[in-house]
Design a protein around this motif. Structure first.
Motif, PDB file in Angstrom:
ATOM      1  N   ILE A 496       6.161  56.206 -96.584  1.00  0.00           N
ATOM      2  CA  ILE A 496       7.119  56.025 -95.486  1.00  0.00           C
ATOM      3  C   ILE A 496       7.339  57.371 -94.829  1.00  0.00           C
ATOM      4  O   ILE A 496       7.598  58.369 -95.499  1.00  0.00           O
ATOM      5  N   GLN A 497       7.188  57.386 -93.534  1.00  0.00           N
ATOM      6  CA  GLN A 497       7.345  58.651 -92.820  1.00  0.00           C
ATOM      7  C   GLN A 497       8.415  58.513 -91.774  1.00  0.00           C
ATOM      8  O   GLN A 497       8.577  57.450 -91.168  1.00  0.00           O
ATOM      9  N   SER A 498       9.118  59.580 -91.552  1.00  0.00           N
ATOM     10  CA  SER A 498      10.056  59.555 -90.438  1.00  0.00           C
ATOM     11  C   SER A 498      10.224  60.972 -89.931  1.00  0.00           C
ATOM     12  O   SER A 498      10.025  61.943 -90.650  1.00  0.00           O
ATOM     13  N   SER A 499      10.536  61.075 -88.662  1.00  0.00           N
ATOM     14  CA  SER A 499      10.744  62.406 -88.115  1.00  0.00           C
ATOM     15  C   SER A 499      11.700  62.330 -86.945  1.00  0.00           C
ATOM     16  O   SER A 499      11.891  61.281 -86.335  1.00  0.00           O
ATOM     17  N   ILE A 500      12.282  63.449 -86.689  1.00  0.00           N
ATOM     18  CA  ILE A 500      13.152  63.554 -85.532  1.00  0.00           C
ATOM     19  C   ILE A 500      12.868  64.897 -84.878  1.00  0.00           C
ATOM     20  O   ILE A 500      12.700  65.916 -85.554  1.00  0.00           O
ATOM     21  N   TYR A 501      12.727  64.830 -83.580  1.00  0.00           N
ATOM     22  CA  TYR A 501      12.393  66.048 -82.836  1.00  0.00           C
ATOM     23  C   TYR A 501      13.371  66.147 -81.693  1.00  0.00           C
ATOM     24  O   TYR A 501      13.466  65.257 -80.846  1.00  0.00           O
ATOM     25  N   PHE A 502      14.098  67.220 -81.665  1.00  0.00           N
ATOM     26  CA  PHE A 502      15.109  67.373 -80.629  1.00  0.00           C
ATOM     27  C   PHE A 502      14.807  68.612 -79.789  1.00  0.00           C
ATOM     28  O   PHE A 502      14.476  69.668 -80.321  1.00  0.00           O
ATOM     29  N   THR A 503      14.891  68.456 -78.505  1.00  0.00           N
ATOM     30  CA  THR A 503      14.659  69.576 -77.605  1.00  0.00           C
ATOM     31  C   THR A 503      15.791  69.680 -76.614  1.00  0.00           C
ATOM     32  O   THR A 503      16.218  68.676 -76.048  1.00  0.00           O
ATOM     33  N   GLN A 504      16.254  70.853 -76.443  1.00  0.00           N
ATOM     34  CA  GLN A 504      17.190  71.073 -75.358  1.00  0.00           C
ATOM     35  C   GLN A 504      16.671  72.240 -74.540  1.00  0.00           C
ATOM     36  O   GLN A 504      16.334  73.292 -75.091  1.00  0.00           O
ATOM     37  N   SER A 505      16.597  72.064 -73.257  1.00  0.00           N
ATOM     38  CA  SER A 505      16.186  73.195 -72.440  1.00  0.00           C
ATOM     39  C   SER A 505      17.106  73.331 -71.239  1.00  0.00           C
ATOM     40  O   SER A 505      17.662  72.355 -70.739  1.00  0.00           O
ATOM     41  N   ASN A 506      17.259  74.544 -70.835  1.00  0.00           N
ATOM     42  CA  ASN A 506      18.105  74.856 -69.690  1.00  0.00           C
ATOM     43  C   ASN A 506      17.355  75.802 -68.792  1.00  0.00           C
ATOM     44  O   ASN A 506      16.701  76.723 -69.266  1.00  0.00           O
ATOM     45  N   SER A 507      17.465  75.589 -67.513  1.00  0.00           N
ATOM     46  CA  SER A 507      16.916  76.600 -66.618  1.00  0.00           C
ATOM     47  C   SER A 507      17.883  76.832 -65.475  1.00  0.00           C
ATOM     48  O   SER A 507      18.674  75.967 -65.122  1.00  0.00           O
ATOM     49  N   LYS A 508      17.807  78.022 -64.978  1.00  0.00           N
ATOM     50  CA  LYS A 508      18.707  78.399 -63.881  1.00  0.00           C
ATOM     51  C   LYS A 508      17.875  79.201 -62.901  1.00  0.00           C
ATOM     52  O   LYS A 508      17.060  80.022 -63.305  1.00  0.00           O
TER      53      LYS A 508
END
Lengths: 1182, 454
Positions: A496-508
Motif C-alpha cells: 500500500i502506497q500513499s503520498s502527499i505533495y504540497f507546493t506553495q509558491s509566491n511571486s511578485k
C-alpha cells in the motif's frame, strides 16, 4: 525432508565416532582417495568430513604403510593431494587448498543438506560462510544485504543481513555459489564464496560515473530497458542534477535525447520530442509525474525531488497514453523510500548569482543616428500633424521639442545654444542608466532536505524544499515543497502506497526592463536618461507633451510623469499558488505472476493573482487625470475615481484520476515470458475561476469607492467619453471527463525474441457537444531481437546487441475543435442588461481527428565492461488530417483563416545516444552524446494561396498561422529575392516577374510563393547535446554542450517607419546607405520620405536578413569535490559534496557572422539577452 | 481471483454509466445556438452586429482632404492608395472592411438558418418574429453598405449584367462564394427589408436593436440609391409616420452630442469601422473641405458642434453621433428620412412640400435664440440643389457620401473628385470604374470571383 536427512546424518556421525583405533595400515597403487579414507575411518574410528569440491579434485593414492599413527598416515595420504585437512575431536575435515592462506573451514556440526551422495560413512558438508561488511574506513555497514547467487546467476532464497557489527553468517551455501553484497549508496560486490570471506569492503557509489540498472517507467509499468521494444530515453538522477535550477523542464534541453526547444518567434518556447506531430494542435509533450499526468503548473515540482526522467519517443512507448501522447511523453519519477533501507538524510543547498544582462549586446540605433533621423523627419514635416493638433497633446521627443524651439528662436546665438543642446543628446544612451540603476544581479537560493528509510514492511521518504529567487529586475519568486511518501507491506503480497505533495509558491513583480520602459507608442527614445546628474530619479513624459500636461486643467492635476525606476513598486502584481497532490495506491499480488493495481490521485491547485495599480503608479495617475474635469469653482472633478485599481482572479483546479490495472508476469518454462497489463482509467478535471476588482482603492486603509457608477460615461480631456466597466467577471467553470481503456502485452521467447502490442482507447466529453467520434482506438506493435543471447553470437567485445522495431498510431486532440457551431455567453453590458453571445466554433462538417503514425527501428548495444553503450534509432512518421490554418475566402464570414484538417506531413530522423567510459583509472572520463536529426515535409496542404506574402513570417510561418508549401518543411523560412541597393537612391531592389524592381508594393502583392527564395527549416534539423564528465580522485568536472544545426532564422531588421513612430530600431540604422558607393558594403536601405511600409517590408523579409542559425552553446560547467568518510574519518556525515556550477555560458560557435544569438533572436525587438550565472552549493549525505 | 471479477464488474458498470459521464458539458458557458434566447444573444453582440460598418467608401469620398505632410506621414502605403483611388492594394494585410462586413452577415444568416429549426408557436411567435425581422434587416443593411462600395451604382439598364456582391446565406464555409448581379443584389436587399418591416416593433427599447422606422429608412435609402425616387419617398414617409423625433441641437450642452442611447434621433446604431491604424479619420489628420465648411452659416449650430479648429486655421470634423466615443456613426438616424423625403418630393416637382420637410429638419439645427429663416426655393432645380447641399452638410461622415456621388453622377451631376498632393493632382471622373472599389486581392485569389475592373 531436508530436516529428516539432517537428523539421519547427524546420527550416523555420532555412531561412527565411537569406534576407535589409533594405528593405521594400508597398501595399494592408484587407490581412489575415497576408498583409502574409508579404510582409515574403519581403522581409526575417525569421521571424515568433506567439502563437495574436495571429492572431485582428489587424486588416486599409492602407498604402503604399516601401523602408523593416524596423524602420520594422513600426512602421507594427503601428501600429493590438492587438499588440506585438519584433525579435531575424532574427526577429520578435508577441504580444497584455497588459492592463498586458506584457513580452516568451520565444519557444520549439524550436517547440511547433502547434494551429492558421499561415500558411505563420509559426510559431505558445505561450510558456513562468514564475513563482515565494512566500508572503506572499516566501519561496519549495518544492514547490508548478503545474497547467495546460484550457478545460473540468479538470486536464491538464501540471504541475510549484516548485523550491528557488520558480521554475517550463512549456512548451507553451495560452494559453487557466489555472494552478492549490496548496500544502498555503495557499489555492489559479487564474490566467490569461501568459508571465511573476511572483511568485505564496499565502496561508496561515487557521485556519478557508475552505471545503474536502467528501469524505465511508462507511468503504467516499470520495464527493464533491455526488454522494451519502444524508444525510451532515460535521464538518471546524476545526469539530471549536473545542472542547477528552479524548474525541471529547463534542464532537459542540455541532457535529453531527441529533444529540441523551439524558440521561434511567436510564443513561449516549446519542448518538442522528435519534431512536430501536429501543426495546429497542442505541441507540448504530455508530462507525467509518477503515474498520472500532472495537471497543475509543472514548475511546481522541485527538481530535487526527481529521481529520474524517461522520455517516451515513439508510438509504441507513448501509445499507452493514448490520445494525449502524439507529441511524446515525459515521465518524471520522484524519489521514494525503499524497504530495508537504513535512515539516510540528504541536504542540498545552493546559491546562484546571475550577472546583469549585457544590454549593449542588443542592437539599438545609436543616439547620434536617431538624432540625425529626427532632424531629417522634422525637416520633412513628419511631426507637423502632431504639432498642429489642437491642443497639441501627443508627445514629441526632447530633440523634436528643441527643433521646434530652434525654429522659433530669433537670434543666431539662441539657435547655436539649441544646436548644442541637441548635439548633447547624441552622447546619451538609455542603456547606461538601465544597466546601472534598473538591473541587478540575479540571486537564487535553493535548499532541499530529504530523508528516507524503511524496514521490512515499511518504507518512507520525506522532503522539504525551499527556493527563493530574485531576478535581474528584482522580481521575486519563492516556493516551498513538502512531501511525504510511504509504502507499507502488511502482507507479503500486499503493498500500500500513499503520498502527499504540497507546493506553495509566491511571486511578485519586479521592475520594467529594457523595452518595457516606454514613453511613446510603446517605444522610447534611445537617448533617455533615468536619473539626473545628482543621481536622482527622473520623471519622464509618457505619451503626452509636457507643454499640455503642465497646463491642462490649470495645472491642478496629479503628476503626469512616469518614473521608470520606481513605478513597479506602485503597480504590483502578486501570484500565489497552492498545490496539493495526494496519491494512494494498492498493489495486490494474487499469485506470484498476477497482481492488481488500484491507484487514485487527487490534485488541487489554487492560484490567486492580485494586481494593484496604486494611486502613485503612472497608470493610476494618468487615468485619474485624463478623466478629470474642472468644476466652475476651479476645483477638480474626478470622473475616474481617485485611488488605485485593485484586481484579483482566483483559479481553482481540481482533478481526480482513478486507475485499475491488472499486471501479468508469467514465465512458462525457461523459454516463455509474458508481461501484460490491462486496465481502465477515469479522469475528471475541473477548472473554476472568478475575479473581480475595485476602483478607488486605498491600499493602506483597504477602502474603495463603492458608489462608482459603471454605466455613466465620463468625459475625457481629449474629447469623447468613456465608461469604466465593473471589474467583476463572471465565474467560469469547465469540466473535462475522460474514460480510457488500455492494454499492453509483451511476449518473450528465450529472452531473445519479444513481441509487444499495446492499444488504448479514449473518450471524453470534449469532442464537441456530441459523443460521436469518441473511442478512437490507438495502437502499436513492436518486435525486438536480442541477438547477443543467440547461441551463435560470439562477439565477446560486444556482449549486448539488440534490434527492435515498432509501429504505431497515435492521435491528437484539439479540445477546442468541434464540428458544430458553438457559442459562448458573455455578460458584458448590452443596452438590455442581457448577456450577449459570441461564436466560438463554426459549423465544419469536414472535421476529422488528427492521426500520427510512427515507425521506429533501433539497435541497442553495449561493449564489454560498459566501455561504450548506446543506441541508434531511425524513425519515420506520417501525420494525416492535421489541423492547420487554412486561408479562407473570408466572404464566408468566419474570419481570414480557419483551423481544419488541411495538411499531411511526413517526417523522419535519427536519434543517437552514446555513453562512453573513455578512461577509467586513475583519471576518469565519461562522455555522453545525444545527437538527433529531424526533417519533415508537407505532403499536402489544402486551400492555400500562392501569394508569397502569406508565407512570409518570422521563424516558421506555421507558428503564426501561415500556410505551408507542399514539399517544404512544416516550418519553412522564405524570403524575397534580394537585388541589392539602388546605387543612385539606396532603395532596396527586389524582383518583379523575374526583373529587378523597386515597385515595392507590387512586389509584395504579386510575388508568388514559387518566386520566393526558400532557405530551409526554421527549426534545427540536427541537434543534440554532449556532456563530458571527468573525475580525478574526489574531483569531478562536468561540461555540457548543446548544438543546433541546419536551420535558418530572420535577423531583426531596421524599419524606418517603426523607428520614426516608436524610436525602435536596430543598430543597422547606422549602416544605412548614405551615398552612392555604399551599396558595395551594405544592404541597409537609405532613409527616404515619405515613409513607405512596403519598402521597409521588402527589406525586412528579403534574403539579406536571413541567417543560418547553426550554433554550439556551452550550457553548463560543474565542478564538484566529494568528501568521503573513508578519507576524512572525522566527518560527521557519510558524504559531502561541494559544487560550483556555471550556467548559460553562451555561444561557443555560430554560423552567422552577425552579432546575434540565433536562439535568443526571436524576431522581437528588445529581447534582452540572457546572462551567465554561477551557483555554489553543498550536498550532504548523513 | 475474486478481485478480478470485481474489477470486471466495475468496468462493466463504468462503461454503461460513462455515456452520461461523457455527456457532461465541458464548459458551462458553451452552447449550440438552438434557442431563441441564443439567437437574440448573437444579435446583441453589438461590436460585430452594430459596429465595424465598412468605411472605405467614405475614405474614398470627398468630405475630407489631407495635408501633404499628413499624407506623407501615413504609415502605410495602402492608406495613400485609398486616398488617391489607386484601384489596387488599398487594404491592410491584416483586416479589412470586406472581412467585417461578411463576419456580420454570417451571423445574421446563422440566426435565420437556426430560426428555421425552431418551430414558431403561438407562445413564441412574437419573439420569433422579432428575431427574424432583426436578422433580415441587419443583413439588408450590410448588403446595401457593401453594394455601395464594391458594386457599380444601380442602373436599371445594366443592373442585370453589372457585377454585384456575393450574397452568401449558408453556414458552411466550405461552399464557394459567387458574385450575383447588381439587380439581384438590390432585389435581395428589398426582399429582406420588406419581409422584416412587419416583423419589427415600431419602437425599440435600445438603440442597438433595429426597429421598424429604421428598416423603413433603409428601404427608402435602397430605393434612393436605385434612383427609384417615388418608392424612396413612400418609405421615407412610412418612417416619418412612425416617428418624427429629431435631436434639437439647441439642447446640446457642453458642445458635445449626447451619448447614443440619449440621442432620440438615432434609430439604429452603427459604427463606422475604425481602421487598424485609424489614421485617416483621426481628428488630428483629416481636414474638412473649406468649401463645405463655408456653407454653414454662423448661427447654424452644426458649424460649432461638427467642427473643431486646428492651429493652422483649418477645420476637422468631430461631430459624430457616437455618444462621445471616438468611432464614427454609420447607423440610421431620423434626419435621413427627412432628407430623403425632401429630395424625392423635389424630384417629383413638389417644391413647397419638399422645402417644408427640409425646414422642419433645419429648425432643429439653427440657433433658436435667433428667429429661424426657412430656406426657400423658387424652382424645382433650386429646391433640389438646396436639398442636396443640405443632405451633404447634414450627413457628413455617415458613410453615405460615396454611394451618393455614384448615384448623383448617374443623374448627371458631374461630380469630379480631385486630390492634390505635393503639387500632383489626382482625378476621379464621374462614373469611373474605380467607383466600384477593388475587392481585396486575396479574396479574388481564394474564391476565383471576378474582380472589379479598375
Amino acid at each position: 525432508m531436508r530436516i529428516a536427512t539432517f537428523f539421519m546424518v547427524w546420527g550416523l556421525l555420532q555412531v561412527s565416532a565411537k569406534t576407535s583405533a589409533q594405528l593405521i595400515s594400508l597398501s595399494g597403487k592408484n587407490l581412489p582417495l575415497m576408498d583409502v579414507l574409508k579404510e582409515i575411518r574403519q581403522q581409526s574410528g575417525y569421521d571424515f568430513i568433506f567439502a563437495a569440491s574436495a571429492l572431485e579434485h582428489a587424486r588416486p593414492v599409492s602407498m604402503d604403510i604399516r601401523e602408523l599413527p593416524l596423524k602420520e598416515a594422513l600426512r602421507q595420504v594427503f601428501a600429493h593431494q590438492p587438499l588440506s585437512y585438519d584433525i579435531t575431536d575424532r574427526s577429520v575435515t578435508v577441504w580444497m587448498n584455497a588459492e592463498t592462506g586458506a584457513s580452516r573451514p568451520d565444519v557444520a556440526r549439524r550436517a547440511p543438506g547433502v547434494k551429492k551422495t558421499p561415500p558411505e560413512g563420509m559426510v559431505l558438508a558445505y561450510p558456513i560462510v562468514r564475513g563482515r561488511v565494512v566500508d572503506s574506513v572499516g566501519q561496519p555497514l549495518v544492514g547490508a544485504s548478503v545474497r547467495v547467487i546460484n550457478v545460473q546467476g540468479k538470486r536464491t532464497t538464501l540471504q541475510t543481513k549484516a548485523d550491528r557489527d557488520g558480521y554475517f553468517e550463512l549456512r548451507n551455501v553451495p560452494d559453487d555459489a557466489r555472494l552478492e553484497i549490496t548496500f544502498v549508496g555503495y557499489i555492489k560486490q559479487e564474490l566467490k564464496t569461501k568459508p571465511d570471506m573476511g572483511a568485505i569492503t564496499l565502496k561508496l557509489v561515487p557521485s556519478a560515473l557508475e552505471e545503474v540498472e536502467v528501469v524505465v517507467s511508462t507511468g503504467y509499468q516499470q520495464l527493464p530497458k533491455e526488454r522494451a521494444t519502444g524508444s525510451f530515453s532515460y535521464i538518471d538522477n546524476k545526469t539530471f542534477n549536473q545542472q542547477v535550477g528552479t524548474t525541471i523542464l529547463e534542464r532537459l534541453e542540455a541532457v535529453g535525447n531527441g529533444i529540441v526547444v523551439d524558440r521561434t518567434y511567436g510564443s513561449d518556447p516549446v519542448i518538442m520530442v522528435r519534431g512536430l506531430s501536429t501543426i495546429e494542435g497542442p505541441r507540448e509533450p504530455l508530462v507525467v509525474v509518477d503515474n498520472f499526468p500532472y495537471e497543475g503548473d509543472i514548475n511546481n515540482i522541485n527538481p530535487n525531488d526527481v529521481e529520474s526522467i524517461t522520455i517516451l519517443k515513439d508510438a509504441a512507448a507513448a501509445s499507452i497514453w493514448g490520445a494525449r501522447a502524439g507529441n511524446g511523453v515525459i515521465i518524471i519519477v520522484t524519489k521514494k523510500g525503499n524497504y530495508d533501507q537504513p535512515l539516510s538524510i540528504n541536504l542540498n543547498a545552493n546559491i546562484t548569482v546571475g550577472a546583469k544582462p549585457d544590454l549593449y549586446k542588443t542592437s539599438q540605433v545609436s543616439s547620434a543616428g536617431f538624432v540625425e533621423y529626427e532632424k531629417y523627419l522634422y525637416g520633412m514635416g513628419y511631426y507637423d500633424s502632431k504639432i498642429n493638433r489642437n491642443p497639441s497633446v501627443d508627445i514629441l521627443s526632447p530633440v523634436v521639442e528643441l527643433l521646434l524651439l530652434r525654429d522659433k528662436a530669433t537670434t543666431a546665438g539662441d539657435k547655436a545654444i539649441i544646436d548644442q543642446q541637441i548635439e548633447s543628446y547624441k552622447q546619451i544612451d538609455i542603456r547606461d542608466d538601465m544597466m546601472k540603476y534598473l538591473y541587478h544581479n540575479m540571486v537564487n537560493q535553493q535548499y532541499a532536505l530529504s530523508m528516507r528509510g524503511g524496514n521490512g514492511n515499511f518504507a518512507w521518504n520525506a522532503s522539504a524544499n525551499y527556493d527563493a529567487n530574485k531576478d535581474r529586475l528584482q522580481e521575486k519568486y519563492n516556493r516551498i515543497n513538502l512531501q511525504y511518501r510511504q509504502s507499507f507491506r502488511p502482507l507479503p503480497n500486499l503493498d500500500i502506497q500513499s503520498s502527499i505533495y504540497f507546493t506553495q509558491s509566491n511571486s511578485k513583480n519586479g521592475g520594467e526592463g529594457y523595452g518595457e520602459v516606454t514613453t511613446i507608442n510603446n517605444g522610447f527614445f534611445p537617448y533617455m536618461r533615468l536619473v539626473d546628474d545628482q543621481g536622482k530619479e527622473l520623471g519622464l513624459d509618457r505619451n503626452y507633451r509636457s507643454a499640455w500636461t503642465d497646463t491642462v486643467l490649470r495645472g491642478q492635476t496629479l503628476d503626469w510623469k512616469y518614473y521608470p525606476l520606481s513605478d513597479w513598486k506602485h503597480k504590483t502584481r502578486k501570484l500565489t499558488s497552492n498545490d496539493i497532490l495526494i496519491n494512494t495506491g494498492i498493489n495486490y499480488t494474487i499469485i506470484p505472476s498476477l497482481s492488481l493495481d488500484v491507484k487514485y490521485q487527487y490534485e488541487k491547485q489554487l492560484q490567486e493573482t492580485v494586481s494593484l495599480e496604486g494611486v502613485d503608479s503612472w497608470m493610476a495617475r494618468y487615468t485619474i487625470n485624463m478623466w478629470s474635469q474642472l468644476k466652475p469653482d476651479g476645483t477638480i472633478q474626478y470622473g475616474y475615481p481617485y485611488g488605485g485599481k485593485y484586481q484579483f482572479t482566483n483559479a481553482d483546479l481540481s482533478s481526480h484520476q482513478f486507475r485499475g490495472q491488472v499486471n501479468l508476469n508469467q514465465h512458462v518454462g525457461d523459454d516463455h515470458e509474458i508481461v501484460a497489463i490491462a486496465g481502465g482509467e477515469i479522469r475528471m478535471l475541473n477548472n473554476k475561476s472568478n475575479g473581480g476588482g475595485l476602483y478607488g482603492f486605498d491600499e493602506e486603509l483597504l477602502t474603495f469607492n463603492s458608489n462608482f457608477d459603471h454605466t455613466e460615461r465620463y468625459p475625457s480631456l481629449l474629447g469623447g467619453s468613456s465608461q469604466f466597466s465593473n471589474l467583476s467577471s463572471a465565474p467560469r467553470h469547465t469540466t473535462t471527463h475522460f474514460v480510457s481503456m488500455f492494454g499492453n502485452a509483451a511476449y518473450s521467447y528465450r529472452k531473445r525474441y519479444t513481441v509487444s502490442l499495446s492499444a488504448r482507447t479514449d473518450a471524453s466529453n470534449l469532442f464537441g457537444l456530441k459523443t460521436n467520434d469518441q473511442w478512437n482506438p490507438l495502437y502499436s506493435l513492436g518486435v525486438s531481437w536480442n541477438i547477443a543471447n543467440e547461441d551463435f553470437y560470439r562477439l565477446s567485445f560486444l556482449p549486448n546487441l539488440r534490434l527492435r522495431t515498432t509501429y504505431g498510431i497515435s492521435g491528437n486532440i484539439n479540445p477546442a475543435m468541434t464540428a458544430v457551431t458553438t457559442m459562448q455567453y458573455n455578460s458584458g453590458s448590452t443596452t438590455f442588461g442581457t448577456p450577449y453571445g459570441m461564436l466560438q466554433n463554426y459549423y465544419n462538417p469536414e472535421l476529422r481527428w488528427e492521426t500520427a503514425k510512427q515507425f521506429n527501428i533501433g539497435v541497442d548495444f553495449g561493449a564489454r565492461n560498459q566501455r561504450l553503450q548506446g543506441s541508434f534509432e531511425y524513425f519515420y512518421k506520417r501525420g494525416t488530417d492535421l489541423f492547420g490554418n487554412a486561408l479562407l475566402d473570408y466572404t464566408a464570414g468566419v474570419g481570414k483563416s480557419i483551423t481544419k484538417n488541411v495538411s499531411s506531413m511526413k517526417g523522419n530522423g535519427l536519434d543517437v545516444e552514446l555513453n562512453a567510459r573513455i578512461i577509467e583509472v586513475p583519471f576518469k572520463w565519461q562522455s555522453r552524446l545525444n545527437y538527433s536529426t529531424y526533417r519533415d515535409e508537407i505532403v499536402d496542404y489544402l486551400l492555400s494561396r500562392t501569394t508569397g506574402s502569406s508565407y512570409i513570417a518570422y521563424g516558421g510561418g506555421i507558428r503564426q498561422g501561415k500556410p505551408a508549401r507542399k514539399g517544404n518543411p512544416v516550418n519553412s523560412v522564405f524570403s524575397y529575392r534580394w537585388g541589392g541597393l539602388d546605387p543612385e537612391t539606396g532603395d532596396p531592389i527586389g524582383y518583379l516577374n523575374g526583373e529587378k524592381s523597386t515597385d515595392h508594393a507590387a512586389i509584395r502583392t504579386t510575388t508568388t510563393v514559387d518566386e520566393l527564395v526558400y532557405h530551409g527549416s526554421s527549426i534545427p534539423t540536427h541537434f543534440g547535446n554532449w556532456t563530458n564528465s571527468f573525475g580525478y580522485k574526489a574531483f569531478e568536472l562536468h561540461v555540457g554542450v548543446s548544438f543546433k544545426l541546419g536551420y535558418y532564422f530572420r535577423r531583426e531588421p531596421i524599419s524606418f517607419e517603426q523607428l520614426a513612430r516608436q524610436g525602435i530600431g536596430t543598430g543597422d540604422f547606422d549602416l544605412r546607405w548614405q551615398k552612392p558607393g555604399d551599396e558595395q558594403w551594405t544592404d541597409v536601405p537609405s532613409i527616404r520620405y515619405p515613409l513607405d511600409s512596403s519598402r521597409d517590408y521588402l527589406y525586412e523579409f528579403s534574403e539579406a536578413l536571413v541567417e543560418k542559425g547553426d550554433h554550439v552553446r556551452l550550457q553548463y560547467i560543474r565542478l564538484n569535490y566529494t568528501f568521503q568518510k573513508d578519507q576524512f574519518r572525522l566527518l560527521p556525515f557519510r558524504m559531502a559534496q561541494v559544487y560550483v556550477n556555471a550556467n548559460n555560458l553562451g555561444v561557443l560557435w555560430k554560423a552567422t557572422k552577425k552579432g546575434v544569438d540565433p536562439d535568443l533572436m526571436m524576431g522581437t525587438t528588445h529581447s534582452v539577452p540572457g546572462s551567465y550565472s554561477v551557483s555554489v552549493g553543498l550536498n550532504i549525505n548523513f | 481471483m475474486k478481485l478480478i471479477i470485481y474489477l470486471l464488474f466495475a468496468s462493466v458498470v463504468l462503461l454503461s454509466s460513462c455515456e452520461e459521464f461523457l455527456l457532461e458539458k465541458s464548459d458551462k458557458r458553451l452552447v449550440t445556438p438552438t434557442r431563441l434566447k441564443d439567437l437574440q444573444g448573437l444579435i446583441d453582440h453589438s461590436t460585430i452586429m452594430n459596429g465595424r460598418v465598412a468605411a472605405i467608401g467614405e475614405r474614398s469620398a470627398d468630405n475630407y482632404y489631407l495635408e501633404d505632410a499628413t499624407y506623407d506621414a501615413l504609415s502605410a502605403g495602402y492608406m495613400r492608395n485609398i486616398y488617391t483611388w489607386k484601384g489596387a492594394d488599398i487594404y491592410s494585410l491584416d483586416e479589412n472592411d470586406w472581412l467585417y462586413t461578411y463576419q456580420t452577415l454570417y451571423r445574421a444568416n446563422l440566426v435565420l438558418l437556426r430560426l428555421d429549426d425552431i418551430p414558431r408557436t403561438t407562445d413564441n411567435a412574437k419573439e420569433w418574429d422579432h428575431i427574424r425581422g432583426q436578422a433580415l434587416a441587419i443583413r439588408a443593411f450590410r448588403y446595401l453598405s457593401a453594394a455601395g462600395i464594391w458594386a457599380k451604382a444601380y442602373d436599371a439598364a445594366t443592373a442585370e449584367t453589372d457585377l454585384g456582391i456575393p450574397l452568401r446565406q449558408t453556414e458552411d464555409f466550405n461552399e464557394p462564394s459567387v458574385r450575383v448581379s447588381v439587380g439581384e443584389t438590390y432585389r435581395q436587399i428589398i426582399n429582406s427589408l420588406t419581409e422584416a418591416i412587419p416583423l419589427l416593433p415600431i419602437g425599440t427599447r435600445g438603440y442597438t436593436r433595429i426597429g421598424r422606422p429604421a428598416a423603413y429608412i433603409l428601404l427608402a435609402r435602397t430605393h434612393l440609391f436605385m434612383r427609384e425616387y417615388e418608392k424612396a419617398e413612400r418609405y421615407a414617409d412610412s418612417a416619418l409616420q412612425l416617428t418624427r423625433t429629431l435631436l434639437d441641437y439647441n439642447n446640446v450642452t457642453e458642445d458635445k452630442f449626447p451619448s447614443a442611447q440619449n440621442n432620440p434621433e438615432i434609430l439604429f446604431w452603427g459604427g463606422g469601422r475604425y481602421d487598424y491604424n485609424g489614421e485617416i479619420f483621426q481628428v488630428s489628420m483629416q481636414r474638412i473641405d473649406s468649401t463645405i465648411y463655408q456653407t454653414f452659416e454662423a448661427h447654424d449650430l452644426r458649424k460649432r458642434l461638427f467642427f473643431m479648429e486646428n492651429t493652422d486655421g483649418s477645420h476637422s470634423f468631430q461631430g459624430h453621433y457616437s455618444g462621445g466615443n471616438s468611432s464614427t456613426f454609420f447607423g440610421v438616424a431620423n434626419s435621413e428620412a427627412y432628407l430623403i423625403q425632401a429630395e424625392c418630393r423635389a424630384r417629383a416637382g413638389k417644391v413647397v412640400e419638399a422645402m417644408q420637410t427640409l425646414n422642419e429638419l433645419l429648425a432643429n439645427r439653427y440657433d433658436n435664440t435667433l428667429p429661424f429663416q426657412p430656406l426657400t426655393a423658387t424652382s424645382q432645380a433650386e429646391a433640389l440643389e438646396t436639398i442636396l447641399l443640405e443632405r451633404r452638410k447634414e450627413l457628413l461622415f455617415r458613410g453615405l457620401r460615396w454611394p451618393d456621388i455614384k448615384r448623383l453622377n448617374k443623374e448627371g451631376a458631374n461630380i469630379v473628385l480631385t486630390r492634390v498632393i505635393d503639387g500632383q493632382t489626382y482625378t476621379l471622373p464621374p462614373n469611373d470604374n474605380r467607383y466600384a472599389l477593388p475587392i481585396p486581392e486575396d479574396i479574388i485569389e481564394l474564391s476565383g470571383m471576378p474582380q472589379n475592373p479598375q
